[in-house]
Design a protein around this motif. Structure first.
Motif, PDB file in Angstrom:
ATOM      1  N   LYS A  36     -35.503 -76.135  18.421  1.00  0.00           N
ATOM      2  CA  LYS A  36     -36.855 -76.540  18.036  1.00  0.00           C
ATOM      3  C   LYS A  36     -37.629 -76.998  19.259  1.00  0.00           C
ATOM      4  O   LYS A  36     -37.149 -77.820  20.043  1.00  0.00           O
ATOM      5  CB  LYS A  36     -36.770 -77.663  17.001  1.00  0.00           C
ATOM      6  CG  LYS A  36     -38.125 -78.142  16.509  1.00  0.00           C
ATOM      7  CD  LYS A  36     -37.966 -79.289  15.512  1.00  0.00           C
ATOM      8  CE  LYS A  36     -39.328 -79.809  15.085  1.00  0.00           C
ATOM      9  NZ  LYS A  36     -39.200 -80.960  14.140  1.00  0.00           N
ATOM     10  N   TYR A  88     -35.783 -65.530  18.085  1.00  0.00           N
ATOM     11  CA  TYR A  88     -36.701 -66.333  18.890  1.00  0.00           C
ATOM     12  C   TYR A  88     -38.144 -65.893  18.657  1.00  0.00           C
ATOM     13  O   TYR A  88     -39.061 -66.724  18.564  1.00  0.00           O
ATOM     14  CB  TYR A  88     -36.341 -66.221  20.377  1.00  0.00           C
ATOM     15  CG  TYR A  88     -35.188 -67.142  20.792  1.00  0.00           C
ATOM     16  CD1 TYR A  88     -35.420 -68.341  21.444  1.00  0.00           C
ATOM     17  CD2 TYR A  88     -33.874 -66.784  20.521  1.00  0.00           C
ATOM     18  CE1 TYR A  88     -34.368 -69.168  21.820  1.00  0.00           C
ATOM     19  CE2 TYR A  88     -32.816 -67.608  20.892  1.00  0.00           C
ATOM     20  CZ  TYR A  88     -33.072 -68.803  21.544  1.00  0.00           C
ATOM     21  OH  TYR A  88     -32.040 -69.624  21.913  1.00  0.00           O
ATOM     22  N   ASP A 132     -39.923 -67.323  15.692  1.00  0.00           N
ATOM     23  CA  ASP A 132     -40.322 -68.745  15.745  1.00  0.00           C
ATOM     24  C   ASP A 132     -41.755 -68.848  16.266  1.00  0.00           C
ATOM     25  O   ASP A 132     -42.119 -68.222  17.277  1.00  0.00           O
ATOM     26  CB  ASP A 132     -39.352 -69.506  16.660  1.00  0.00           C
ATOM     27  CG  ASP A 132     -39.623 -71.007  16.664  1.00  0.00           C
ATOM     28  OD1 ASP A 132     -38.940 -71.743  15.930  1.00  0.00           O
ATOM     29  OD2 ASP A 132     -40.527 -71.453  17.427  1.00  0.00           O
TER      30      ASP A 132
END
Length: 583
Positions: free
Chosen positions: A541, A567, A570
């Protein structure tokens, strides 16, 4: 003619007043008869009074009423206040009439508050002076104490601010608490060989006292005995003294040299605090030194304690002239603030028995260049060496289990640190602002590096983090401007906010498999960052500020093979322009 009549009339009025100013001798043959010898018509019209013969409590109560008056009546012609009392030929007898009395003893409070009294002559055979007998006789300049007196009670001459000299009898064995407190004009005092008890505060606040000689076999100098004796330059005490009480000589600002008895074992709290001109004191066999005992003894240059067992917090705090310190004995702890702000301290020798060093023990010792910590040491508390700006190297011994927050903060000359102990945490701000620190060796036991632990260690080019490390706190390495590369160990799960912010030379970072979170600003303003290697298959995060003001276009982010899609999905990681998979 009228003017002449007025003059004669005025003289006629003044004659009784002038007559009343004469001294009076009164002799009684039996107890309880003083009132008949001093009728109302004369008892308040005498300034100098001598009383002879046997006196009981009723007689002394009357005498007290006469002597302690503080004002005269304007309605009665000739009234005066007593300035002199002579009891040299009086004999005090035991009884309960009026005032309770004992044979040959001046009762408590007899002349207390007699503000006009200038001279007092005591009975020739008196044995004791009661508590507060002359308390607050602020005009008393002369007191004749006979050789028979054995005891002076508590507060006996307290606040006799005009008393310049007093000759104490050789048979005197006891001086009570606060007996001569605030006798601000008293200049010298001598106590002889029969003395066995000297009460606490006996000479406290005697601001003009320059010399005190104490004989006898007393075992202690009580609490506050000479406190605030600002003019005291010479003090002699008997070899029998084993204890110097709390505040005993506090604020004796003129005391330069002090010879302590060889058998002295204990010095109380603040005993010599603010003795600002004290240069030499022998502490050879002293076993216990109380808290703040020598605080602000700014002229003290060297100390050697050979048999010390215990020292209280702040014992030598703010001894700004102290240069050399040698401790021997079985002491196991250096207390909080013990040598705090000893800014001239250069040389320190600690015994091998030391296990703990308390909070701020050597705080702001700016001249201290080297410190050899004993191998028995277990704990270094918060702020211990903070602001020791000349300290160059430090080795933390193997038995140390706790290293406190800010322990070495702002040690601006500290070049190298080797931690051999089994500590689990580098606490908050431990090495903050150590701007010369180039080399740090951390033990494998370290699990956490606290907030701001190495902030602004601008000379730190590299550091090897132990494999046991699990957490890196906020700003832990912020502004380490010469740090070039960092490998975060496998067990780390979180990197705190701003942990490596403004590390302007940081070029390479490797992050572990276990990493779950990289907090805001962790790598902000790392303008030289060119490579970040991520080993976590799941994207840790991050926030929009994690890499803020870093040149992302020039930095390559490598993720495990086959993990790039995770990735990219995100919201924050997808903003990284060079997100690459490892080969």
């Amino acid at each position: 003619m009228n003017d002449m009549k007025k003059l004669i009339l005025i003289m006629a009025i003044l004659m009784p007043t002038l007559a009343g100013a004469q001294s009076m001798n009164v002799s009684v043959d039996s107890v309880g008869t003083l009132a008949t010898q001093l009728p109302d018509s004369v008892r308040f019209k005498v300034a100098e009074l001598k009383v002879s013969g046997p006196l009981n409590g009723a007689d002394l109560k009357l005498l007290s009423q006469i002597v302690t008056r503080t004002k005269t009546s304007k309605k009665v012609v000739g009234e005066q206040l007593v300035t002199s009392i002579d009891l040299s030929e009086a004999v005090i007898t035991e009884g309960r009439a009026g005032m309770r009395t004992e044979n040959n003893s001046l009762p408590a409070g007899l002349f207390q508050g007699a503000k006009a009294l200038v001279k007092a002559v005591l009975p020739a055979n008196v044995l004791s002076i009661g508590n507060s007998c002359f308390h607050n006789c602020s005009a008393l300049k002369e007191v004749d104490i006979p050789e028979s007196v054995v005891t002076i009670g508590d507060n006996a001459f307290n606040d006799c601010s005009s008393l310049e000299a007093v000759r104490l009898p050789r048979v005197l064995s006891k001086v009570g608490r606060d007996a001569f407190e605030n006798c601000t004009s008293l200049q010298t005092i001598e106590l002889y060989d029969n003395l066995v008890e000297l009460g606490a505060g006996a000479f406290m606040g005697c601001k003009s006292l320059t010399k005190a000689t104490i004989g006898g076999s007393i075992s202690s100098i009580g609490s506050s005995t000479f406190m605030n004796c600002e003019a005291l330059t010479e003090l002699t005490m008997p070899e029998t003294v084993k204890t110097i009480g709390n505040n005993a000589l506090r604020n004796c600002t003129s005391l330069t040299i002090l010879s302590l008895p060889d058998e002295l074992d204990e010095i109380g709290n603040s005993a010599f605090e603010k003795c600002s001109t004290l240069q030499t004191v022998n502490l050879g066999k002293v076993g216990r030194v109380g808290s703040n005992a020598f605080e602000e003894c700014s002229a003290l240059e060297s100390l050697e304690l050979d048999g010390v067992k215990k020292m209280g917090n702040g014992a030598f705090e703010k001894c700004i002239g102290l240069k050399k310190l040698t401790l021997n004995g079985s002491i196991d702890e250096i207390g909080s603030d013990m040598f705090s702000e000893c800014s001239s301290l250069v040389e320190v020798a600690l015994p091998s028995s030391i296990k703990r060093i308390g909070t701020k023990a050597f705080y702001n010792c700016k001249s201290l260049e080297q410190m050899d910590l004993p191998i028995s040491l277990i704990k270094v508390s918060d702020h211990v060496f903070e602001n020791c700006t000349s300290l160059q190297t430090i080795v933390i011994p193997k038995m140390v289990k706790s290293l406190g927050g800010s322990a070495f903060e702002n040690c601006a000359s500290l070049d190298s640190v080797a931690i051999q102990g089994t500590i689990e945490e580098i606490d908050d701000e431990t090495f903050r602002y150590c701007r010369s620190l180039r080399k740090v060796v951390l033990p494998v036991s370290v699990k956490k590096i606290g907030s701001e632990a190495f902030e602004e260690c601008v000379a730190l080019t590299a550091i090897t983090l132990p494999i046991t490390l699990q957490n890196i706190g906020s700003k832990a390495f912020a502004k380490c401007t010469t740090l070039q590369a960092i490998i975060v160990p496998a067990a780390v799960r979180e990197i705190g906010s701003d942990a490596f912010s403004e590390c302007s030379s940081l070029a390479s970072v490797e992050l572990p498999v276990s990493l779950k979170s990289i907090d805001g600003g962790a790598f902000a303003k790392c303008v030289s960052l060119r490579e970040v290697r991520l080993n976590a298959p799941q994207p840790p995060k991050i926030s929009k500020s994690t890499f803020k003001d870093t040149v992302l276009g020039a930095c390559k982010f490598y993720v495990p093979k086959g993990c790039k899609p995770l990735y990219v999905q995100d919201k924050q990681w997808q903003k990284i322009p060079q997100l690459l998979e490892k080969f």
